[in-house]
Design a protein around this motif. Structure first.
Motif, PDB file in Angstrom:
ATOM      1  N   LEU A   1      34.319  69.888  23.904  1.00 23.85           N
ATOM      2  CA  LEU A   1      33.139  69.467  23.147  1.00 23.85           C
ATOM      3  C   LEU A   1      32.637  68.112  23.614  1.00 23.85           C
TER       4      LEU A   1
ATOM      5  N   GLU B   1      31.095  68.442  27.177  1.00 21.56           N
ATOM      6  CA  GLU B   1      29.773  69.060  27.116  1.00 21.56           C
ATOM      7  C   GLU B   1      28.716  68.042  26.695  1.00 21.56           C
ATOM      8  N   ARG B   2      29.042  67.274  25.667  1.00 19.13           N
ATOM      9  CA  ARG B   2      28.084  66.305  25.122  1.00 19.13           C
ATOM     10  C   ARG B   2      27.824  65.151  26.087  1.00 19.13           C
TER      11      ARG B   2
ATOM     12  N   ASP C   1      24.422  64.171  28.269  1.00 10.19           N
ATOM     13  CA  ASP C   1      23.710  62.906  28.063  1.00 10.19           C
ATOM     14  C   ASP C   1      23.687  62.019  29.304  1.00 10.19           C
TER      15      ASP C   1
ATOM     16  N   TYR D   1      24.794  77.523  19.626  1.00  6.32           N
ATOM     17  CA  TYR D   1      24.715  76.693  18.417  1.00  6.32           C
ATOM     18  C   TYR D   1      25.483  77.333  17.269  1.00  6.32           C
TER      19      TYR D   1
ATOM     20  N   SER E   1      27.905  74.220  19.236  1.00  7.73           N
ATOM     21  CA  SER E   1      27.364  73.347  20.275  1.00  7.73           C
ATOM     22  C   SER E   1      26.097  72.651  19.799  1.00  7.73           C
ATOM     23  N   THR E   2      25.866  71.482  20.350  1.00  6.42           N
ATOM     24  CA  THR E   2      24.596  70.779  20.140  1.00  6.42           C
ATOM     25  C   THR E   2      23.965  70.355  21.461  1.00  6.42           C
ATOM     26  N   HIS E   3      24.682  70.564  22.587  1.00  4.22           N
ATOM     27  CA  HIS E   3      24.240  70.005  23.864  1.00  4.22           C
ATOM     28  C   HIS E   3      24.359  70.984  25.033  1.00  4.22           C
ATOM     29  N   TYR E   4      24.574  72.278  24.782  1.00  5.69           N
ATOM     30  CA  TYR E   4      24.897  73.157  25.904  1.00  5.69           C
ATOM     31  C   TYR E   4      23.745  73.333  26.889  1.00  5.69           C
TER      32      TYR E   4
ATOM     33  N   PHE F   1      23.579  70.296  28.924  1.00  8.74           N
ATOM     34  CA  PHE F   1      24.717  70.318  29.846  1.00  8.74           C
ATOM     35  C   PHE F   1      24.396  71.199  31.054  1.00  8.74           C
TER      36      PHE F   1
ATOM     37  N   ARG G   1      16.729  69.597  22.822  1.00  7.70           N
ATOM     38  CA  ARG G   1      16.506  68.182  22.488  1.00  7.70           C
ATOM     39  C   ARG G   1      15.619  68.068  21.252  1.00  7.70           C
TER      40      ARG G   1
END
Length: 208
Positions: free
Chosen positions: A12, A15-16, A20, A100, A104-107, A110, A172
């Motif tokens: 996790l 991925e984040r 970023d 999600y 996940s919040t960033h896949y 990523f 985003r």
């Protein structure tokens, strides 16, 4: 409820942070973000940065492929023709929800960062491990009947590049709240990608 284990926390965090900051983010920073006291935790669990990237992709891809298989079955049961729009929907629609639903919040962001990384080619996203993804891409390629093989491949590469960018922007906006009030975002993304795939061949237009 049991708390996530160290491997899950690193997946996790990786991925984040890669989403970023890019693939060059410090592995120590990933370990710290995952609340690991050992700075070598990523190496211990995944062997290397490449191993971590591959594990993140594989972790999400299993659920995505299962959802694509279900959509393919519905498509075939309805005897829907293999045209670009419905096949593209099978490929892309799970990306709007499946990662999600797994937390996940960033896949998508990523994927945008790692899509050209050498490890992604080595994983072979369309290989035997994920048959629905492979079948959908193959059938999408065949559906572009108006184009020669080289142009089909070029269109699919371009579509993938744009798809990753649009999905990352969608994600985003989704997690910043900026997507509120924007109607039919998912359908609009699919329409844009379909338009890119099926735009007339300029070489053919020049011959008329």
């Amino acid at each position: 409820m049991t708390s996530p284990d160290a491997r899950e926390l690193i997946l996790l965090a990786g991925e984040r942070l890669i989403a970023d900051s890019g693939c060059a983010v410090s592995l120590r920073d990933i370990a710290v973000a995952a609340n690991q006291r050992n700075n070598s935790a990523v190496h211990y669990h995944f062997g290397s940065r490449d191993g971590l990237i591959a594990a993140i992709v594989e972790r999400r891809q299993q659920a995505l492929d299962a959802d694509r298989m279900a959509l393919l079955s519905e498509h075939d049961d309805a005897t829907t023709p293999d045209t670009p729009a419905p096949l593209l929907a099978i490929l892309v629609r799970p990306m709007f929800d499946t990662p999600y639903a797994e937390g996940s919040t960033h896949y998508a962001r990523f994927l945008e960062q790692v899509r050209t990384h050498p490890v992604i080619s080595a994983i072979d996203l369309h290989g035997e491990r994920w048959p629905a993804t492979k079948m959908t891409v193959q059938r999408l390629h065949r559906s572009l009947t108006d184009f020669p093989a080289a142009l089909r491949a070029q269109r699919l590469r371009a579509m993938s590049t744009v798809m990753f960018a649009l999905l990352a922007d969608y994600e985003r906006r989704r997690f910043s709240g900026a997507s509120h009030g924007l109607p039919d975002v998912e359908d609009d993304i699919l329409a844009m990608l379909t338009g890119l795939l099926t735009a007339p061949d300029p070489a053919a237009a020049r011959t008329h």
